[in-house]
Motif scaffolding. Structure first.
Motif, PDB file in Angstrom:
ATOM      1  N   LEU A 450      44.554  31.386  47.989  1.00 39.79           N
ATOM      2  CA  LEU A 450      44.804  32.679  48.645  1.00 39.79           C
ATOM      3  C   LEU A 450      46.281  33.048  48.479  1.00 39.79           C
ATOM      4  O   LEU A 450      46.622  34.189  48.160  1.00 39.79           O
ATOM      5  N   MET A 479      43.696  45.342  42.102  1.00 32.73           N
ATOM      6  CA  MET A 479      43.901  44.070  42.804  1.00 32.73           C
ATOM      7  C   MET A 479      43.831  44.237  44.312  1.00 32.73           C
ATOM      8  O   MET A 479      43.472  43.304  45.033  1.00 32.73           O
ATOM      9  N   ARG A 483      38.548  44.076  50.303  1.00 30.81           N
ATOM     10  CA  ARG A 483      38.089  42.693  50.097  1.00 30.81           C
ATOM     11  C   ARG A 483      37.145  42.200  51.177  1.00 30.81           C
ATOM     12  O   ARG A 483      36.889  40.993  51.252  1.00 30.81           O
ATOM     13  N   GLN A 486      34.101  40.312  49.864  1.00 31.99           N
ATOM     14  CA  GLN A 486      34.504  39.076  49.189  1.00 31.99           C
ATOM     15  C   GLN A 486      34.921  38.017  50.208  1.00 31.99           C
ATOM     16  O   GLN A 486      34.537  36.847  50.117  1.00 31.99           O
ATOM     17  N   MET A 487      35.710  38.444  51.196  1.00 29.84           N
ATOM     18  CA  MET A 487      36.194  37.485  52.188  1.00 29.84           C
ATOM     19  C   MET A 487      35.051  36.977  53.060  1.00 29.84           C
ATOM     20  O   MET A 487      35.043  35.815  53.470  1.00 29.84           O
ATOM     21  N   VAL A 490      33.509  34.287  51.077  1.00 30.70           N
ATOM     22  CA  VAL A 490      34.378  33.099  51.063  1.00 30.70           C
ATOM     23  C   VAL A 490      34.272  32.364  52.391  1.00 30.70           C
ATOM     24  O   VAL A 490      34.176  31.137  52.437  1.00 30.70           O
ATOM     25  N   GLN A 493      30.976  30.523  52.641  1.00 34.42           N
ATOM     26  CA  GLN A 493      30.994  29.300  51.825  1.00 34.42           C
ATOM     27  C   GLN A 493      31.852  28.234  52.494  1.00 34.42           C
ATOM     28  O   GLN A 493      31.490  27.059  52.532  1.00 34.42           O
ATOM     29  N   PHE A 515      44.775  37.043  54.816  1.00 34.34           N
ATOM     30  CA  PHE A 515      44.785  37.465  53.411  1.00 34.34           C
ATOM     31  C   PHE A 515      44.226  38.880  53.292  1.00 34.34           C
ATOM     32  O   PHE A 515      44.810  39.746  52.613  1.00 34.34           O
TER      33      PHE A 515
ATOM     34  N   GLN B  97      38.005  30.978  40.912  1.00 32.38           N
ATOM     35  CA  GLN B  97      38.188  31.515  42.260  1.00 32.38           C
ATOM     36  C   GLN B  97      39.531  32.262  42.359  1.00 32.38           C
ATOM     37  O   GLN B  97      39.620  33.303  43.000  1.00 32.38           O
ATOM     38  N   LEU B  98      40.558  31.706  41.711  1.00 32.05           N
ATOM     39  CA  LEU B  98      41.873  32.372  41.756  1.00 32.05           C
ATOM     40  C   LEU B  98      41.791  33.760  41.134  1.00 32.05           C
ATOM     41  O   LEU B  98      42.320  34.729  41.666  1.00 32.05           O
ATOM     42  N   LEU B 101      39.849  36.015  43.531  1.00 32.12           N
ATOM     43  CA  LEU B 101      40.631  36.368  44.726  1.00 32.12           C
ATOM     44  C   LEU B 101      41.723  37.377  44.391  1.00 32.12           C
ATOM     45  O   LEU B 101      42.093  38.199  45.229  1.00 32.12           O
ATOM     46  N   SER B 102      42.223  37.305  43.167  1.00 27.93           N
ATOM     47  CA  SER B 102      43.292  38.229  42.765  1.00 27.93           C
ATOM     48  C   SER B 102      42.759  39.588  42.344  1.00 27.93           C
ATOM     49  O   SER B 102      43.516  40.469  41.981  1.00 27.93           O
ATOM     50  N   GLY B 103      41.427  39.759  42.365  1.00 30.70           N
ATOM     51  CA  GLY B 103      40.844  41.052  41.992  1.00 30.70           C
ATOM     52  C   GLY B 103      40.920  41.309  40.493  1.00 30.70           C
ATOM     53  O   GLY B 103      40.898  42.450  40.055  1.00 30.70           O
ATOM     54  N   LEU B 104      40.971  40.242  39.697  1.00 27.02           N
ATOM     55  CA  LEU B 104      41.163  40.391  38.252  1.00 27.02           C
ATOM     56  C   LEU B 104      39.933  40.007  37.429  1.00 27.02           C
ATOM     57  O   LEU B 104      40.013  39.815  36.217  1.00 27.02           O
TER      58      LEU B 104
END
Lengths: 533, 123
Positions: A450, A479, A483, A486-487, A490, A493, A515, B97-98, B101-104
């Motif tokens: 994160l 970016m 989120r 998504q969060m 996460v 999980q 985050f 995952q990175l 998480l970075s939206g990429l």
């Protein structure tokens, strides 16, 4: 109960009134220190003479050169007054604090009661709400004077008491011991003028002789330096430099006069009390004048230090990179006069703020070698100061905006800075949350990821601010998209994974919320700085 | 095959580079602040040499940090300017995952295998 039985509790109660009054005065002055008042302070230091007079007045009202130092360090770090002027003001604040010692020599009983009564009642009047800070400060002065009066009353029956005889015997011993006692008292009581009025009260009742009382006062000057060394760890930058200056000029005053008294005692030469006695001022006024003479040596010490003061103080208290961040670089004192230009300068200052934020995450990074080496706590404090300065500047310029379009632009800039300020706070919390997760737990890896991803977003935002590349802008938008889903995934999980330590689970779940908020704030920052704004 | 000078913690291997096709680059080790600049230079050299479609085989890449991610982002910007693309193939779970998480995820074209990455890049 006899007067003697009540003497100690009355003295203690009087001390409380006195120091509570002192705190009220300081709080009232702090409340008056808005950015607009501080900006007006610039005109007050237009000349050395005016600076000295303002210092004298400031010291007389606040009764604390320490309080003056704190306010001035804020003015210097905001670039509103130069350091040299601040040092002059601090030096002259010292003789200003001697006013209280003279008041202690006068019977203020009736006047004090009138002051407390009238101002206290005025404070209860809602129509006078706006003058609350000023009235609070004046009421504080009333309490201080009331405490003074009660201290003298408490000391009255003490002459014949065995306890006070012992105190008198202790203080009436060696002058060196009296000098040392003064230094220790100053570390404990933190107010030279407060100690002066206590000693005048005791001397007026014959509990301590005037020579020893004055030598104790000279010792308090050294106590200032000891206080700075003991308590100065929490201070940085201008505040520490001004405190060191205060310690130096007071040490000069205390050592010169203390040495005089010791030499006079050893050689039979006239001491300061004997010289002042010739003026036939009376015991209390003589001691107050002796204290004033000590305080007047402070500006003399400042003159002797001269232009070397700033370089000496810079060596004693060098500015760290974190401290430098707290200082405005682009928003100088004249910038607010030109709203059209000021907006660009605000953007530069905000960009500078943003560029410092990745370092707030250093301690939680998985890539430990990527750290900036900055102290996170000092950096966070500096950014809080910088944020407040930028906010204050924006509020000031907004008042001068002369078109709806300009007002809109300034509101957008204000919104951006507010988001940046909240983002900095959020990043500190995220770093705290992630570092609290045990290093050997799987949740620590998620926490670290994160942080790494947020670092990437911050640096992309920095690139956007620096170069304005449309590709970077588009990238940042992508970016920082919402989120929440998504969060949630996460978090689900993380919650169903190997339970392990529930504390680690709780910390990482908290980190995901932080985050998510950080991404939202960065999106707000990006939106407020886009060309369409 | 071309083996680039190894940076501390990161090795590159240009597995294949057909003219006009998708170049496969194998990465191994860690892509972090110590290897960021070397990685950027190596990949930029490939792009300027005409290899605008790059599939990075990350099966042996154990760690990517923010610095490594920025090196990849820099490369994507270069290839996009030349109407190319970049695919991250077979990344280990933390790296996947990175990126997510970075939206990429869409920018870096995450693919489970090199073959899938090649297809995604039109190869």
């Amino acid at each position: 109960m006899s007067g003697q039985d009540l003497a100690i509790p009355l003295f203690l109660a009087a001390l409380v009134f006195f120091f509570h009054g002192l705190d009220s005065v300081r709080a009232g002055l702090k409340g008056l220190a808005s950015r607009s008042v501080r900006r007006r302070a610039q005109t007050l230091v237009a000349s050395p003479l005016r600076t000295a007079l303002v210092g004298l007045g400031f010291g007389a009202v606040s009764q604390s050169a320490t309080a003056v130092s704190i306010v001035l360090s804020g003015l210097v770090s905001a670039g509103l007054i130069p350091m040299q002027r601040a040092l002059t003001m601090v030096a002259w604040a010292n003789p200003g604090t001697a006013v209280l010692a003279f008041l202690a020599a006068v019977n203020m009983h009736a006047a004090t009661l009138w002051l407390i009564g009238l101002v206290g009642l005025a404070l209860r009047n809602k129509r006078l709400h706006r003058a609350g800070n000023t009235l609070g400060a004046v009421l504080g002065i009333g309490f201080m004077l009331f405490g003074l009066v009660q201290m003298k009353t408490a000391a009255a029956p003490a002459q014949d008491g065995a306890t006070y005889a012992a105190l008198s015997s202790f203080l009436g011993g060696s002058l060196v011991l009296a000098f040392a006692a003064g230094a220790v008292l100053r570390i404990i009581i933190q107010s030279s003028s407060g100690i002066a009025v206590i000693l005048i009260a005791l001397a007026s009742r014959g509990i301590i002789d005037p020579v020893h009382a004055l030598v104790v006062l000279h010792g308090t000057a050294i106590g200032i330096g000891a206080s700075v060394l003991l308590l100065g760890r929490g201070m940085r930058g201008e505040a520490l430099r001004i405190s060191y200056f205060q310690a130096l000029v007071n040490a000069f005053a205390g050592l010169v006069l203390g040495a005089w008294m010791l030499i006079a005692d050893a050689t039979g030469l006239p001491n300061l009390i004997e010289l002042l006695d010739r003026l036939q001022l009376g015991l209390e006024s003589t001691l107050a004048t002796g204290f004033l003479a000590q305080m007047l040596l402070c500006p003399l010490g400042a003159v002797l230090l001269g232009s070397r003061a700033e370089s000496l103080l810079a060596r004693l208290a060098p500015e760290s990179e974190e401290q430098g961040l707290a200082r405005l670089r682009y928003l100088t004192s004249g910038a607010a006069e030109e709203p059209e230009v000021a907006l660009d300068l605000v953007a530069k200052e905000s960009q500078r703020f943003l560029e410092a934020t990745p370092a707030l995450l250093d301690r939680a990074r998985l890539d430990a070698a990527a750290g900036s080496g900055l102290d996170a706590k000092a950096l966070a404090e500096s950014l809080t100061t910088l944020d407040a300065e930028i906010d204050g500047f924006l509020a000031e310029v907004l008042e001068q905006a002369n078109s709806p379009e300009m007002t809109r632009q300034y509101l957008a800039a204000s919104d951006r800075q507010q988001a940046l300020g909240e983002l900095a706070t959020n990043l500190v919390a995220l770093a705290d949350a992630v570092t609290a997760i045990p290093k050997d737990s799987p949740q620590r890896v998620l926490g670290g990821l994160l942080v790494e991803s947020l670092d990437t977003m911050l640096r992309t935002a920095i690139d956007v601010g620096r170069e304005g590349d449309p590709l970077d802008r588009e990238l940042l938008q992508q970016m920082t998209a919402d989120r929440s889903e998504q969060m949630e995934s996460v978090r689900r999980q993380a919650a169903t994974a190997d339970a392990g330590a529930s504390r680690a689970q709780a910390q990482v779940l908290y980190a995901t919320s932080l985050f998510e908020r950080a991404v939202y704030l960065l999106r707000r920052v990006a939106r407020a700085s886009s060309p369409a704004q | 095959m071309t083996i680039a000078p190894a940076s501390k913690g990161l090795q590159f291997e240009l597995v294949e580079a057909p003219a006009g096709g998708v170049a496969i680059v194998r990465l191994a080790g860690t892509l972090d602040v110590s290897s960021q600049q070397t990685a950027e230079r190596f990949l930029a050299d490939l792009v300027t040499a005409g290899h605008t479609r790059l599939a990075l085989d990350c099966a042996e890449l154990s760690f990517v940090s923010s610095a490594g991610l920025r090196a990849l982002i820099g490369t994507v910007k270069l290839v996009k300017l030349r109407s190319g693309g970049l695919a991250i193939c077979a990344p280990q779970p933390p790296i996947r995952q990175l990126v997510e998480l970075s939206g990429l995820k869409s920018l870096l074209c995450l693919s489970d295998t090199v073959a899938a990455g090649r297809v995604a890049l039109g190869g």
